[in-house]
Scaffold this motif. Structure first.
Motif, PDB file in Angstrom:
ATOM      1  N   THR A  22      15.653 105.138  51.336  1.00 65.28           N
ATOM      2  CA  THR A  22      15.348 103.729  51.103  1.00 65.28           C
ATOM      3  C   THR A  22      15.119 103.065  52.454  1.00 65.28           C
ATOM      4  N   PHE A  23      14.081 102.242  52.519  1.00 71.00           N
ATOM      5  CA  PHE A  23      13.682 101.592  53.763  1.00 71.00           C
ATOM      6  C   PHE A  23      13.893 100.084  53.683  1.00 71.00           C
ATOM      7  N   SER A  24      13.777  99.422  54.819  1.00 69.49           N
ATOM      8  CA  SER A  24      13.957  97.979  54.900  1.00 69.49           C
ATOM      9  C   SER A  24      12.759  97.211  54.336  1.00 69.49           C
ATOM     10  N   GLN A  25      11.627  97.899  54.149  1.00 72.76           N
ATOM     11  CA  GLN A  25      10.415  97.296  53.601  1.00 72.76           C
ATOM     12  C   GLN A  25       9.781  98.265  52.617  1.00 72.76           C
ATOM     13  N   ALA A  26       8.836  97.771  51.833  1.00 73.79           N
ATOM     14  CA  ALA A  26       8.113  98.638  50.900  1.00 73.79           C
ATOM     15  C   ALA A  26       7.333  99.692  51.679  1.00 73.79           C
ATOM     16  N   PHE A  46      10.621  98.100  60.458  1.00 69.89           N
ATOM     17  CA  PHE A  46      10.585  99.078  59.371  1.00 69.89           C
ATOM     18  C   PHE A  46      11.581 100.177  59.717  1.00 69.89           C
ATOM     19  N   THR A  47      12.726 100.174  59.047  1.00 72.48           N
ATOM     20  CA  THR A  47      13.814 101.100  59.369  1.00 72.48           C
ATOM     21  C   THR A  47      14.376 101.748  58.102  1.00 72.48           C
ATOM     22  N   VAL A  48      15.179 102.785  58.294  1.00 72.50           N
ATOM     23  CA  VAL A  48      15.863 103.464  57.188  1.00 72.50           C
ATOM     24  C   VAL A  48      17.108 102.667  56.821  1.00 72.50           C
ATOM     25  N   SER A  49      17.264 102.367  55.533  1.00 69.79           N
ATOM     26  CA  SER A  49      18.440 101.628  55.046  1.00 69.79           C
ATOM     27  C   SER A  49      19.491 102.560  54.449  1.00 69.79           C
ATOM     28  N   GLY A  83       8.345 101.197  45.487  1.00 73.75           N
ATOM     29  CA  GLY A  83       8.801 100.056  46.288  1.00 73.75           C
ATOM     30  C   GLY A  83       9.208 100.480  47.679  1.00 73.75           C
ATOM     31  N   SER A  84      10.486 100.273  47.993  1.00 69.02           N
ATOM     32  CA  SER A  84      10.978 100.632  49.328  1.00 69.02           C
ATOM     33  C   SER A  84      11.665 101.998  49.350  1.00 69.02           C
ATOM     34  N   THR A  85      11.525 102.780  48.277  1.00 66.72           N
ATOM     35  CA  THR A  85      12.172 104.098  48.197  1.00 66.72           C
ATOM     36  C   THR A  85      11.130 105.210  48.167  1.00 66.72           C
ATOM     37  N   LEU A  86      11.337 106.199  49.008  1.00 62.21           N
ATOM     38  CA  LEU A  86      10.494 107.388  49.064  1.00 62.21           C
ATOM     39  C   LEU A  86      11.342 108.569  48.608  1.00 62.21           C
ATOM     40  N   THR A  87      10.824 109.330  47.625  1.00 60.47           N
ATOM     41  CA  THR A  87      11.579 110.442  47.055  1.00 60.47           C
ATOM     42  C   THR A  87      10.798 111.736  47.231  1.00 60.47           C
ATOM     43  N   PHE A  88      11.512 112.797  47.605  1.00 57.42           N
ATOM     44  CA  PHE A  88      10.930 114.130  47.733  1.00 57.42           C
ATOM     45  C   PHE A  88      11.580 115.026  46.692  1.00 57.42           C
ATOM     46  N   ASP A  89      10.763 115.607  45.809  1.00 54.01           N
ATOM     47  CA  ASP A  89      11.245 116.569  44.816  1.00 54.01           C
ATOM     48  C   ASP A  89      10.774 117.950  45.234  1.00 54.01           C
ATOM     49  N   PRO A  90      11.720 118.838  45.627  1.00 54.91           N
ATOM     50  CA  PRO A  90      11.318 120.175  46.073  1.00 54.91           C
ATOM     51  C   PRO A  90      10.706 120.977  44.924  1.00 54.91           C
TER      52      PRO A  90
END
Length: 169
Positions: A69-73, A46-49, A103-110
């Motif tokens: 975006t990561f290598s896995q969900a 599980f790594t950062v893409s 999915g495999s993307t984590l988003t931060f909205d300030p």
């Protein structure tokens, strides 16, 4: 994954000890290694893409979100989402905002737009987990700078007569 490898290694040792003829033991061991070890390599860490904004970007729009975006969900648990932390050098600490997973993307909205010229640091910790339960392979840190748009200023040239008679020593 390491426990599977240890179990296979133990199995190979047992076969080598039990088998009387050396060639049978060797053949069996080679067969097991050729069949089982390639499958172990298929497991992906599980790594950062990719990251948005990218590393050391200058002039990032002040209303931008931080995306990873990561290598896995990515797992959607509160403890996993806490593994993404965004810090401000000007505001002196962690920024408030909302983290979401798709999915495999984590988003931060300030919660608030970045300040002009603000240096932002993003930290990803091992608290981040994939949907399979794998922790982030290694912590990840990067930074970028918010755009310093707008502003006013004026430049007035001093008259040359003001400088006449001055000696530069």
């Amino acid at each position: 994954m390491a426990s599977i490898f240890v179990a296979y290694s133990f199995l190979l040792l047992v076969i080598l000890k039990i088998s009387t003829p050396y060639t049978l033991a060797r053949t069996t061991a080679l067969y097991l290694v050729s069949c089982l070890l390639p499958n172990l390599a298929l497991a992906q860490a599980f790594t950062v893409s990719a990251v948005t904004p990218t590393h050391n970007t200058l002039a990032v729009p002040r209303a931008a979100s931080v995306g990873v975006t990561f290598s896995q969900a990515v797992g959607n648990s509160a403890s996993s989402l806490a593994g993404l932390q965004v810090f401000s050098a000007q505001r002196g600490g962690k920024l408030a905002g909302t983290s979401t997973v798709a999915g495999s993307t984590l988003t931060f909205d300030p919660l608030r737009a970045f300040k002009p010229g603000e240096q932002i640091s993003v930290t990803l910790t091992s608290a981040l987990k994939s949907t399979a339960g794998a922790a982030l392979a290694k912590p990840y840190v990067y930074q970028f700078t918010a755009a310093a748009t707008g502003g006013t200023g004026s430049y007035t040239r001093a008259p040359i007569s003001r400088w006449v008679g001055l000696s530069l020593v």
